[in-house]
Design an enzyme around this catalytic site. Sequence first.
Site, short mmCIF file in Angstrom:
data_model
loop_
_atom_site.label_atom_id
_atom_site.label_comp_id
_atom_site.label_asym_id
_atom_site.label_seq_id
_atom_site.Cartn_x
_atom_site.Cartn_y
_atom_site.Cartn_z
CG HIS A 158 -2.06 -0.95 1.10
ND1 HIS A 158 -2.78 -1.39 2.17
CD2 HIS A 158 -2.63 -1.53 0.01
CE1 HIS A 158 -3.74 -2.20 1.76
NE2 HIS A 158 -3.65 -2.30 0.45
CB THR A 218 0.63 -4.23 -7.56
OG1 THR A 218 1.34 -3.81 -6.40
CG2 THR A 218 -0.30 -5.39 -7.21
N GLY A 219 1.69 -2.70 -10.11
CA GLY A 219 2.32 -1.71 -10.97
C GLY A 219 3.28 -0.72 -10.35
CB THR A 220 2.77 2.21 -8.15
OG1 THR A 220 1.68 2.67 -8.95
CG2 THR A 220 3.60 3.40 -7.69
CB THR A 221 4.64 -2.05 -5.54
OG1 THR A 221 3.64 -1.42 -4.74
CG2 THR A 221 5.64 -2.76 -4.65
CG ASP A 281 -4.38 -5.47 -5.11
OD1 ASP A 281 -3.14 -5.47 -5.01
OD2 ASP A 281 -5.11 -4.58 -4.65
#
Length: 152
Positions: A19, A45-48, A71
């Site tokens: 998150h 996941t994308g940004t991470t 997710d």
Amino acid sequence: MDQTTRTVQAQKHIALVAHDHCKTSLMQWVAIHKEKLQHHILYATGTTGHLVQRATGLPVTAMMSGPMGGDQQVGALISEGRIDLLIFFWDPLNAVPHDPDVKALLRLATVWNIPVATNRTTADFIIHSPLFDRQVEIEIPDYQLYLQQRLK
């Protein structure tokens, strides 16, 4: 449900999810364990995924951003037996619009019996486990038998 086994290879397929308030902590954790993680296959996941790749130089297969379906993409990979371990630094103090997706992701990890770390301490315990770099057998639902029984 009846169970069968799945072989988890020594080279793990690891999903990284965080998150917003936990992304820095996850990037720091990956950087600390970069030497060990470089021998495994990373998804996120994308940004991470993009942040981890930029911060560490490790190759990461990035899905879509969590709220945009990432997710659920990771959950699908878990259901297909393509993810062996989930490192998910989530923020229990802040609700996110895609909370149902988060619950579904954690549910699938439990259904398919893969290890899940939701904080740094648990992630440290997992990465330092003697099983981390070994081939292991895990029990999983016997989906083929389940399907055969449902189609009778």
